[in-house]
Design a protein around this motif. Structure first.
Motif, PDB file in Angstrom:
ATOM      1  N   ARG A  67       2.584   6.686   0.876  1.00 27.95           N
ATOM      2  CA  ARG A  67       1.580   5.673   1.204  1.00 27.95           C
ATOM      3  C   ARG A  67       0.316   5.915   0.385  1.00 27.95           C
ATOM      4  NH1 ARG A  67       1.439   8.457   6.203  1.00 27.95           N
ATOM      5  NH2 ARG A  67       2.521   6.714   7.196  1.00 27.95           N
TER       6      ARG A  67
ATOM      7  N   GLU B 162       0.829  -1.205   0.000  1.00 32.85           N
ATOM      8  CA  GLU B 162       0.000   0.000   0.000  1.00 32.85           C
ATOM      9  C   GLU B 162       0.865   1.256   0.000  1.00 32.85           C
ATOM     10  OE1 GLU B 162      -2.737  -0.491   3.285  1.00 32.85           O
ATOM     11  OE2 GLU B 162      -4.144  -1.549   1.982  1.00 32.85           O
ATOM     12  N   SER B 163       1.877   1.220  -0.863  1.00 29.52           N
ATOM     13  CA  SER B 163       2.757   2.374  -1.015  1.00 29.52           C
ATOM     14  C   SER B 163       3.215   2.451  -2.464  1.00 29.52           C
ATOM     15  CB  SER B 163       3.965   2.269  -0.073  1.00 29.52           C
ATOM     16  OG  SER B 163       4.718   1.102  -0.341  1.00 29.52           O
TER      17      SER B 163
ATOM     18  N   GLU C 286       0.799  14.220   4.389  1.00 29.18           N
ATOM     19  CA  GLU C 286       0.298  13.034   5.072  1.00 29.18           C
ATOM     20  C   GLU C 286       0.726  11.724   4.417  1.00 29.18           C
ATOM     21  OE1 GLU C 286      -3.890  13.366   5.461  1.00 29.18           O
ATOM     22  OE2 GLU C 286      -3.808  15.164   6.695  1.00 29.18           O
ATOM     23  N   GLN C 287       0.876  11.728   3.095  1.00 23.90           N
ATOM     24  CA  GLN C 287       1.203  10.491   2.397  1.00 23.90           C
ATOM     25  C   GLN C 287       2.711  10.264   2.276  1.00 23.90           C
ATOM     26  OE1 GLN C 287      -2.191  11.392  -0.790  1.00 23.90           O
ATOM     27  NE2 GLN C 287      -1.079   9.537  -1.297  1.00 23.90           N
TER      28      GLN C 287
ATOM     29  N   PRO D 112      -3.464   6.462  -0.002  1.00 25.12           N
ATOM     30  CA  PRO D 112      -4.405   7.059   0.957  1.00 25.12           C
ATOM     31  C   PRO D 112      -5.307   6.015   1.607  1.00 25.12           C
ATOM     32  CG  PRO D 112      -4.373   8.300  -1.086  1.00 25.12           C
ATOM     33  CD  PRO D 112      -3.577   7.063  -1.335  1.00 25.12           C
ATOM     34  N   SER D 113      -5.686   6.296   2.826  1.00 30.06           N
ATOM     35  CA  SER D 113      -6.576   5.393   3.562  1.00 30.06           C
ATOM     36  C   SER D 113      -7.994   5.484   3.017  1.00 30.06           C
ATOM     37  CB  SER D 113      -6.582   5.782   5.041  1.00 30.06           C
ATOM     38  OG  SER D 113      -7.183   7.057   5.194  1.00 30.06           O
ATOM     39  N   LYS D 114      -8.874   4.709   3.603  1.00 31.81           N
ATOM     40  CA  LYS D 114     -10.290   4.721   3.209  1.00 31.81           C
ATOM     41  C   LYS D 114     -10.932   6.085   3.421  1.00 31.81           C
ATOM     42  CE  LYS D 114     -10.765   0.439   1.909  1.00 31.81           C
ATOM     43  NZ  LYS D 114     -11.126   0.076   0.527  1.00 31.81           N
TER      44      LYS D 114
END
Length: 253
Positions: free
Chosen positions: A95, A28-29, A46-47, A97-99
């Motif tokens: 990374r 996931e990166s 953030e990422q 992005p999250s959900k």
């Protein structure tokens, strides 16, 4: 600042693996390359996980990297991480992005849905165009090139850090958007209305499709209306990224 000199260093091997979709999905990166993309990632913050820079290249003095790990590598290692002919010698690991990105997308009013677009240059340009047009989110359906492919990232010019770009089922998204009274427009050559006949509102979703086959018929049958752009010359069709730009800007006006 760390300094890596061996091409056999485990970190170097891991970075190289990120040039493959399999490893990007697993970890996931993803890896980005070039001063502009790294700066956009740094602005977003953030990422961004780590910056990698060749010992032959300096970091711009305006960059604040005080809270970001920076690794210095040899020119030989730097060249192992690139897929370009003229590398700039600077990279970053980011990374996925999250959900949370999907949650943000669901709050939007304007959407670009992409069905099975396989050329990375086209996909990146469409993402960049959606960003420029102020679209709230891009949904990339099954059969499309990976959104973190290096050519997609370069073509998008940093737009991955500006708006939600989500891999999803377009059938589900059409149903979800129509449930919120957001009209969904497909693109087709037959059984469609000229795009200028549509009166656009504050909310809309546009579906564009595969370079050769267009939008899948089962998706077109689910839309509120399907649109076409007239061809005045002898060309059979427009490039999908160009057509996307015309339609997004018209619907957004």
């Amino acid at each position: 600042m760390k300094h890596i000199e061996s091409v056999n260093n485990p970190k170097v091997k891991q970075w190289r693996k990120l040039l493959t979709k399999k490893e990007r999905d697993k970890t996931e990166s993803f890896i980005i390359e070039g001063f502009h993309l790294v700066e956009e990632a740094l602005k977003q913050g953030e990422q961004l996980l780590e910056i990698i820079v060749s010992d032959q290249v300096g970091l711009p003095p305006r960059w604040d990297v005080s809270s970001t790990p920076v690794t210095l590598v040899t020119e030989e290692i730097s060249k192992l991480l690139t897929e370009t002919e003229a590398p700039q010698g600077i990279y970053a690991i980011c990374r996925v992005p999250s959900k949370m990105g999907e949650a943000l997308a669901q709050e939007g009013k304007t959407f670009l849905l992409i069905d099975a677009v396989q050329d990375p240059g086209n996909l990146g340009t469409m993402i960049r165009t959606a960003d420029a047009a102020g679209i709230d989110a891009v949904i990339v359906g099954h059969g499309s090139v990976d959104i973190y492919n290096s050519k997609v990232l370069r073509s998008a010019q940093g737009s991955h850090f500006h708006l939600p770009i989500i891999r999803g089922d377009l059938h589900e998204w059409i149903e979800r958007l129509q449930g919120k009274n957001i009209p969904v427009y497909g693109t087709a050559l037959e059984g469609a209305s000229e795009y200028t006949d549509i009166s656009s509102g504050e909310s809309f979703a546009l579906i564009v499709g595969n370079e050769g086959n267009g939008v899948a018929k089962d998706l077109l049958s689910s839309t509120n209306s399907n649109l076409y752009i007239p061809i005045y010359g002898k060309s059979e069709s427009l490039n999908v990224a160009v057509a996307t730009g015309i339609l997004l800007y018209f619907l957004k006006k």
